[in-house]
Write a protein that holds these residues in place. Structure first.
Motif, mmCIF file in Angstrom:
data_model
loop_
_atom_site.group_PDB
_atom_site.id
_atom_site.type_symbol
_atom_site.label_atom_id
_atom_site.label_comp_id
_atom_site.label_asym_id
_atom_site.label_seq_id
_atom_site.Cartn_x
_atom_site.Cartn_y
_atom_site.Cartn_z
ATOM 1 N N ASN A 1 12.760 5.797 -7.009
ATOM 2 C CA ASN A 1 11.657 6.503 -6.967
ATOM 3 C C ASN A 1 10.463 6.136 -5.961
ATOM 4 O OD1 ASN A 1 12.536 8.329 -9.228
ATOM 5 N ND2 ASN A 1 11.711 6.623 -10.548
ATOM 6 N N LEU A 2 11.030 5.060 -5.116
ATOM 7 C CA LEU A 2 10.143 4.475 -3.936
ATOM 8 C C LEU A 2 9.760 5.269 -3.117
ATOM 9 C CD1 LEU A 2 11.700 0.860 -3.733
ATOM 10 C CD2 LEU A 2 9.610 1.393 -4.635
ATOM 11 N N SER A 3 10.205 6.500 -2.891
ATOM 12 C CA SER A 3 9.765 7.482 -1.910
ATOM 13 C C SER A 3 8.864 8.478 -2.338
ATOM 14 C CB SER A 3 11.122 8.174 -1.564
ATOM 15 O OG SER A 3 11.576 9.093 -2.593
ATOM 16 N N ARG A 4 8.332 8.237 -3.577
ATOM 17 C CA ARG A 4 7.266 9.147 -4.093
ATOM 18 C C ARG A 4 6.155 8.798 -3.557
ATOM 19 N NH1 ARG A 4 8.620 8.914 -10.658
ATOM 20 N NH2 ARG A 4 10.473 10.151 -10.829
ATOM 21 N N PRO A 5 5.475 9.734 -3.089
ATOM 22 C CA PRO A 5 4.165 9.257 -2.136
ATOM 23 C C PRO A 5 2.969 8.938 -3.108
ATOM 24 C CG PRO A 5 4.427 11.846 -2.580
ATOM 25 C CD PRO A 5 5.724 11.124 -2.808
ATOM 26 N N ASN A 6 3.167 9.285 -4.569
ATOM 27 C CA ASN A 6 2.054 8.821 -5.557
ATOM 28 C C ASN A 6 2.388 7.592 -6.048
ATOM 29 O OD1 ASN A 6 4.180 9.884 -6.910
ATOM 30 N ND2 ASN A 6 3.009 10.628 -8.736
ATOM 31 N N LEU A 7 3.290 6.859 -5.552
ATOM 32 C CA LEU A 7 3.544 5.424 -6.265
ATOM 33 C C LEU A 7 3.626 4.493 -5.148
ATOM 34 C CD1 LEU A 7 4.625 3.692 -8.552
ATOM 35 C CD2 LEU A 7 7.147 4.240 -7.959
ATOM 36 N N LYS A 8 2.833 3.224 -5.451
ATOM 37 C CA LYS A 8 2.515 2.250 -4.778
ATOM 38 C C LYS A 8 2.941 0.909 -5.351
ATOM 39 C CE LYS A 8 1.065 -0.108 -1.004
ATOM 40 N NZ LYS A 8 2.024 0.148 0.402
ATOM 41 N N VAL A 9 3.864 0.225 -4.581
ATOM 42 C CA VAL A 9 4.268 -0.992 -5.516
ATOM 43 C C VAL A 9 3.644 -2.370 -4.535
ATOM 44 C CG1 VAL A 9 6.290 -2.295 -6.035
ATOM 45 C CG2 VAL A 9 6.544 -0.126 -6.410
ATOM 46 N N PHE A 10 2.971 -2.958 -5.173
ATOM 47 C CA PHE A 10 2.496 -4.294 -4.525
ATOM 48 C C PHE A 10 3.260 -5.521 -4.926
ATOM 49 C CE2 PHE A 10 -1.208 -1.078 -4.510
ATOM 50 C CZ PHE A 10 -1.645 -1.205 -3.267
ATOM 51 N N THR A 11 3.955 -6.076 -4.154
ATOM 52 C CA THR A 11 4.667 -7.262 -4.434
ATOM 53 C C THR A 11 3.768 -8.344 -3.854
ATOM 54 O OG1 THR A 11 5.993 -7.068 -2.623
ATOM 55 C CG2 THR A 11 6.781 -6.421 -4.728
ATOM 56 N N GLY A 12 4.143 -9.827 -4.336
ATOM 57 C CA GLY A 12 3.250 -10.969 -3.842
ATOM 58 C C GLY A 12 1.936 -10.798 -4.549
ATOM 59 N N ALA A 13 1.487 -9.814 -5.404
ATOM 60 C CA ALA A 13 0.124 -9.725 -5.984
ATOM 61 C C ALA A 13 -0.094 -10.338 -6.971
ATOM 62 C CB ALA A 13 0.054 -8.205 -6.253
ATOM 63 N N LEU A 14 -0.725 -11.566 -7.139
ATOM 64 C CA LEU A 14 -0.984 -12.186 -8.529
ATOM 65 C C LEU A 14 -2.308 -11.652 -8.939
ATOM 66 C CD1 LEU A 14 -0.319 -14.663 -10.416
ATOM 67 C CD2 LEU A 14 -1.902 -16.081 -9.156
ATOM 68 N N THR A 15 -2.191 -11.062 -10.170
ATOM 69 C CA THR A 15 -3.666 -10.512 -10.849
ATOM 70 C C THR A 15 -4.427 -11.742 -11.438
ATOM 71 O OG1 THR A 15 -2.525 -8.277 -11.487
ATOM 72 C CG2 THR A 15 -4.408 -9.168 -12.830
ATOM 73 N N THR A 16 -5.574 -11.718 -10.942
ATOM 74 C CA THR A 16 -6.466 -12.832 -11.330
ATOM 75 C C THR A 16 -7.375 -12.469 -12.759
ATOM 76 O OG1 THR A 16 -7.969 -12.055 -9.749
ATOM 77 C CG2 THR A 16 -6.488 -14.152 -9.214
ATOM 78 N N ARG A 17 -7.779 -10.979 -12.462
ATOM 79 C CA ARG A 17 -8.458 -10.705 -13.705
ATOM 80 C C ARG A 17 -8.747 -9.131 -13.765
ATOM 81 N NH1 ARG A 17 -14.794 -10.223 -12.759
ATOM 82 N NH2 ARG A 17 -14.934 -10.416 -10.539
ATOM 83 N N ILE A 18 -8.884 -8.671 -14.837
ATOM 84 C CA ILE A 18 -9.270 -7.139 -14.982
ATOM 85 C C ILE A 18 -10.654 -6.854 -14.766
ATOM 86 C CG2 ILE A 18 -9.168 -5.137 -16.871
ATOM 87 C CD1 ILE A 18 -6.658 -6.720 -17.860
ATOM 88 N N LEU A 19 -11.167 -5.850 -14.024
ATOM 89 C CA LEU A 19 -12.558 -5.733 -13.669
ATOM 90 C C LEU A 19 -12.825 -4.812 -14.865
ATOM 91 C CD1 LEU A 19 -12.046 -4.945 -9.932
ATOM 92 C CD2 LEU A 19 -12.967 -7.186 -10.957
ATOM 93 N N LEU A 20 -14.181 -5.242 -15.344
ATOM 94 C CA LEU A 20 -14.898 -4.222 -16.403
ATOM 95 C C LEU A 20 -16.108 -3.655 -16.007
ATOM 96 C CD1 LEU A 20 -13.984 -6.569 -19.537
ATOM 97 C CD2 LEU A 20 -12.796 -4.443 -19.032
ATOM 98 N N ASP A 21 -16.343 -2.379 -16.528
ATOM 99 C CA ASP A 21 -17.713 -1.952 -16.409
ATOM 100 C C ASP A 21 -18.318 -1.685 -17.736
ATOM 101 O OD1 ASP A 21 -19.969 -0.703 -15.932
ATOM 102 O OD2 ASP A 21 -19.391 1.026 -14.683
#
Length: 532
Positions: free
Chosen positions: A202-222
């Motif tokens: 499904n990588l060709s789907r225009p509505n799906l973006k995969v970020f590799t090498g992306a280390l999540t540091t925190r979830i942003l909250l409002d």
């Protein structure tokens, strides 16, 4: 700006990415800390041995010193690559027992009984044996019998029968008890990871973006709403925002770590690491547990068709490489743990509490120690350990590994059942079907004969079989982290979807259940979106 942000490209995250992006009207981003899954060692099933030996594509995690293991630090391999641990594991497809899920539902989690979850197992699956009351066809995850099984898997099954175990041709069917061959997540002689099943097509789907090498540091909250994610990429801090939900699928070790780094978790622990407590959720990181496992290794020099380090073994390996490259068949299509079983440590028990994995080679120290010659191994793991531990921060630095404490053998009953399990395993391996090869149990375990000696040997050698769960437990209680729709208690726009939500570990390998959890979660998310 995306509609959904998925943290973690492992088994659950890949399912969510594939399913949610089926709707062209929503946008989905998948963040994975590791690289893309391009290595041939991933796609060639037998490559798992090399990845284990050299610690490739993993986080490098270990436990804190375990009193129950005589102070040893246990190994905790977790995949750091697209597909997560499904890109590194032994590809065994088991679901656990119906009673596991009925227990989940009985803990105050409506919708999580076995009868309600079986449709999700079937939805995920394309079983090459065909559809029946327990199996599906047409799903993304290909499940099949081994293409080129080693004859010793069948010999193990025969030994089990000689020891009094029933033969079981389908551990995911009407009954789980007995010995038999494992089905595997393979397709056309290659590994079928969650990434290959749900993301790659499904990588060709225009509505799906995969970020590799992306280390999540925190979830942003409002306030109390999750609105985005902060992550590191190539040394730079970046942010992504979302309109609808943040979906945390980083696994039983990293999901609680990310929550705590975001100020969500036990207040006192966060303040001790100079992290502002945004939302006090005391159960985050608690209730961690895992399948403790013990391996018996048998030296069988006459059995040259087993994997082994020898001139004959090297020649067979060379031929196997050429066969796999040309035909995707032969010895390199093995998952090593080709057969196994589910047995009871106490004949009076209602269901089995032990699982066996029979390995067609000598497995020492998770395969990281080279064993010369030929032989075979067998694991016995405790399916329902009573011991509970924790995941804690070592630092507020998001690149620092967390403190993992599964508290192996904290509860004495766990050891008592493991001792009985080791003796049952040894009895099976001594049956004529295998004894005809004149194999000898390695001295590391052979010297242990009394219960006390076996217990001490288990403390010296046992370790995980890679199934940590429970650290963001699902339920309605004060120490639970998510509700029955996997929404974080007291917060909006945030769900946890992975093995960490299990109220109690399943009685078997955890990959198929995690994929099922994510299939159900995707439906829950879609239902919420339709109601909005």
């Amino acid at each position: 700006m995306f509609d959904y942000l998925i943290i973690g490209g492992g088994s659950a995250g890949c399912v969510l990415a594939g399913r949610l992006s089926e709707d062209p009207g929503v946008t989905v981003a998948l963040l994975e800390a590791g690289p893309a899954d391009r290595s041939v060692l991933i796609h060639c099933p037998a490559g798992l041995a090399a990845m284990a030996k050299f610690g490739l594509l993993g986080w490098g995690l270990h436990t804190v010193p375990q009193a129950g293991l005589n102070g040893r630090c246990g190994y905790q391999p977790r995949g750091k690559v697209l597909g997560g641990s499904s890109s590194l594991n032994a590809m065994v497809y088991t679901r656990g027992f119906p009673a596991d899920y009925d227990f989940w539902a009985a803990q105050g989690n409506p919708g999580w009984s076995y009868a309600e979850l079986l449709p999700y197992f079937k939805k995920a699956e394309h079983n090459e044996r065909g559809a029946d009351d327990f199996h599906g066809v047409g799903g993304p995850l290909n499940v099949m019998d081994l293409r080129s099984p080693n004859r010793f898997g069948e010999l193990f099954v025969q030994a089990g029968e000689q020891a009094g175990c029933p033969r079981n041709v389908d551990f995911n069917g009407a009954s789980q008890e007995g010995v038999g061959p494992y089905q595997v997540t393979h397709k056309n002689g290659e590994r079928c990871s969650a990434a290959k099943a749900y993301v790659t097509p499904n990588l060709s789907r225009p509505n799906l973006k995969v970020f590799t090498g992306a280390l999540t540091t925190r979830i942003l909250l409002d306030g109390k709403r999750a609105v985005g994610v902060e992550y590191l990429h190539e040394g730079q801090t970046r942010r992504l925002k979302c309109r609808r939900e943040v979906l945390l699928s980083a696994g039983a070790i990293q999901s609680p770590q990310i929550l705590m780094l975001s100020g969500i978790g036990p207040r006192e622990h966060l303040l001790a690491h100079q992290i502002a407590s945004v939302h006090h959720l005391p159960g985050v990181g608690q209730h961690l547990h895992d399948h403790i496992d013990m391996v018996q290794v048998v030296d069988a020099p006459r059995a040259k068709d087993l994997f082994g380090v020898s001139p004959e073994g090297a020649w067979r390996m060379l031929k196997g490489i050429f066969e796999w490259r040309k035909q995707r068949s032969g010895m390199l299509t093995t998952n090593f743990a080709e057969a196994g079983g589910f047995i009871k440590s106490d004949p009076a028990a209602a269901i089995p509490d032990l699982q066996l994995h029979f390995v067609i080679g000598k497995l020492i120290n998770h395969g990281r120690t080279t064993a010369l010659g030929h032989g075979y191994s067998c694991h016995v793991c405790l399916l329902q350990p009573q011991s509970r531990g924790s995941v804690r921060l070592s630092s507020k630095d998001p690149q620092a590994l967390p403190l993992v404490d599964p508290a192996f053998f904290r509860e004495p009953d766990d050891m008592a059942r493991m001792v009985r399990g080791f003796k049952l395993m040894r009895h099976i391996l001594q049956q004529p079907a295998l004894a005809q090869f004149g194999g000898r149990e390695l001295a590391a375990t052979a010297k242990a004969q009394t219960d006390d000696e076996i217990a001490q040997t288990i403390r010296n050698l046992a370790d995980t079989i890679y199934h940590p769960v429970g650290s963001c437990r699902m339920g309605p209680g004060a120490m639970d982290v998510v509700d029955a729709e996997l929404r974080a208690h007291g917060l909006q726009g945030l769900r946890v979807v992975d093995a960490s939500i299990m109220p109690r570990i399943v009685s078997g390998n955890t990959n198929a259940p995690v994929i099922m959890i994510a299939e159900k979660a995707a439906d829950l998310i879609k239902q919420d979106a339709r109601r909005a």
